[in-house]
Design an enzyme around this catalytic site. Structure first.
Site, short mmCIF file in Angstrom:
data_model
loop_
_atom_site.label_atom_id
_atom_site.label_comp_id
_atom_site.label_asym_id
_atom_site.label_seq_id
_atom_site.Cartn_x
_atom_site.Cartn_y
_atom_site.Cartn_z
N ASP A 54 8.75 4.18 -1.29
CA ASP A 54 8.09 3.61 -0.10
C ASP A 54 6.90 2.78 -0.52
OD1 ASP A 54 7.17 3.06 2.41
OD2 ASP A 54 6.47 5.08 2.84
N GLU A 97 -0.03 -1.33 5.73
CA GLU A 97 1.10 -0.96 6.60
C GLU A 97 1.03 0.51 6.95
OE1 GLU A 97 5.09 0.50 7.77
OE2 GLU A 97 3.87 1.14 6.09
N GLU A 105 12.36 -1.58 3.28
CA GLU A 105 11.93 -0.17 3.30
C GLU A 105 13.13 0.66 2.88
OE1 GLU A 105 9.22 1.57 4.10
OE2 GLU A 105 7.93 0.37 5.40
N ASP A 133 0.84 -1.20 0.00
CA ASP A 133 0.00 0.00 0.00
C ASP A 133 0.87 1.25 0.00
OD1 ASP A 133 0.69 -0.79 2.69
OD2 ASP A 133 -0.78 0.64 3.47
ZN LIG Z 1 6.94 2.10 4.05
#
Ligand SMILES: [Zn+2]
Length: 423
Positions: free
Chosen positions: A136, A170, A194, A105
């Site tokens: 991200d 998340e 990440e 997401d």
């Molecule tokens: Zn993230």
């Protein structure tokens, strides 16, 4: 003896154009938290994992049950549907297992005029791929997928299981990883790719979403002194939050020494009043409270509640009509993997074997699924991935493609090293 590392790295390098294509394709799916596209992307990734020859567990998350479960980390957007997804490359012997965990997401693009191009265009300029989620963390997701694909293509008989967990939700709390752990998935170690600029991040601070309800008393604005403005009463509370932030950041863990404010408290949203010519009788402020490394969530909440209560006591109106504090939405505890965990050394080795860039070690000032993996799952977990987190959540988000490739190389080498090769 087969040089598996050389074979696997060759396979990663040969895959570079496909990696770029896949990243562009994934960025073009606007998988904003809570959107239908979030579910579509999971279905698409399930097909990708199946094509790669992995065993795939793609299941509908029982939402009512999961949201009511003890320890549920919160959600900030409604969902009628959500899916879990884990791909497994089965180990051939009793080697250690490794999970690569990536969220699918993304946050909304914000003001589209602030972007030079289409936020969901996936354009490449100057060696970087642009779009919401590029950094991200679809760049990291693609690096993980490429690492697994290279291991499959090189036909490496891994000793332990290699798992790829693709998770939703998340950004607004951690629904996906919470549900994945609830289904029983575990590993001996986990990397969340990440964006860290290929630095090693073994810990994250936390963030707790709160809401303040500040009461006032309505009156015609022409006779405003007969009412009490909730906007005016919010101001001492805001100052109290800034003072609390200073106090909570007077001393911070050295892993967070690089940040100007390691544990920020910020009010991100304020709504007040309902008519331009009325004294506002209610102000609602929503924000996030940073949680220190190793600080219990209850203690962080109590500190904010006490600061608000003290500020209310100092004001004649608020003393009688105190502001209320609510905790809602994402509740990210802090989390950390201890410095002597073998995972840290292993990621360091994999990085050094595949990259010339010196690697730094630090903790992130934002919450992530790391704390669910280490806390609820008991799985040593670090962040290690491509891109600069500074670009996340802003306009013109991008990720350097060379870093995506470098992360894929390192993750593949890490899997070889950690899971071992069956004799
Ligand atoms: Zn993230």
């Amino acid at each position: 003896m087969t040089d598996w590392r050389a074979r696997v790295l060759e396979a990663v390098d040969a895959d570079a154009p496909a990696m770029e294509g896949l990243l562009a394709e994934l960025v073009r799916v606007p998988s904003v938290s809570g959107s239908a596209a979030e579910n579509d992307l999971q279905a698409r990734l399930a097909a990708t994992l199946r094509d790669q020859g992995l065993e795939v567990d793609h299941w509908p998350i029982p939402l009512a049950e999961t949201l009511a479960a003890p320890g549920f980390p919160g959600a900030e957007v409604p969902r009628a549907e959500a899916w879990g997804l884990v791909g497994r490359l089965a180990g051939r012997s009793q080697g250690r297992s490794l999970m690569l965990n990536a969220h699918v997401d993304v946050v909304p693009p914000g003001d589209r005029d602030a972007w030079a191009g289409d936020p969901f265009g996936g354009e490449v300029r100057g060696g970087s791929l642009y779009g919401r989620g590029a950094c991200d963390m679809k760049g990291g997701l693609v690096a993980a997928l490429a690492a697994v694909r290279a291991l499959c293509r090189a036909r490496v008989p891994l000793g332990g299981d290699l798992l790829v967990a693709c998770v939703q939700g998340e950004e607004d709390g951690g629904l996906g990883t919470f549900a994945m752990l609830g289904r029983g998935w575990r590993a001996d170690a986990c990397v969340i790719p990440e964006p860290t600029g290929l630095d090693l991040v073994p810990a994250t601070a936390g963030a707790l979403t709160f809401r303040l309800r500040v009461p006032g008393r309505a009156a015609h604005a022409a006779r405003r002194t007969e009412g009490v403005s909730a906007v005016e009463k919010f101001w001492p509370l805001f100052q109290a939050l800034r003072a609390l932030e200073r106090a909570r950041n007077a001393e911070v863990d050295p892993l967070l020494g690089r940040w100007e404010v390691a544990y920020p408290i910020e009010v991100g949203m304020v709504r007040g009043g309902d008519w331009a010519s009325s004294v506002p009788d209610l102000l609602v402020a929503e924000g996030r409270l940073g949680v220190a490394l190793d600080e219990p969530v209850d203690r962080a909440r109590a500190a904010l509640e006490a600061a608000v209560a003290d500020a209310c006591r100092a004001d004649p109106w608020l003393r009688e009509h105190p502001a209320a504090v609510e905790w809602w939405g994402g509740q990210f505890a802090s989390g950390r993997t201890p410095p002597d965990s073998p995972l840290l050394a292993a990621v360091g080795r994999a990085h050094t074997a595949t990259s010339d860039r010196p690697q730094e070690r630090w903790a992130a000032p934002y919450g992530s699924d790391l704390r669910l993996m280490t806390g609820l799952g008991g799985v040593p977990t670090v962040h290690y991935g491509p891109g600069d987190a500074r670009l996340a959540h802003g306009p013109d988000e991008s990720v350097p493609l060379a870093e995506v490739r470098a992360a894929a190389r390192a993750l593949a080498v890490l899997a070889l090293d950690h899971c071992g090769v069956a004799g």
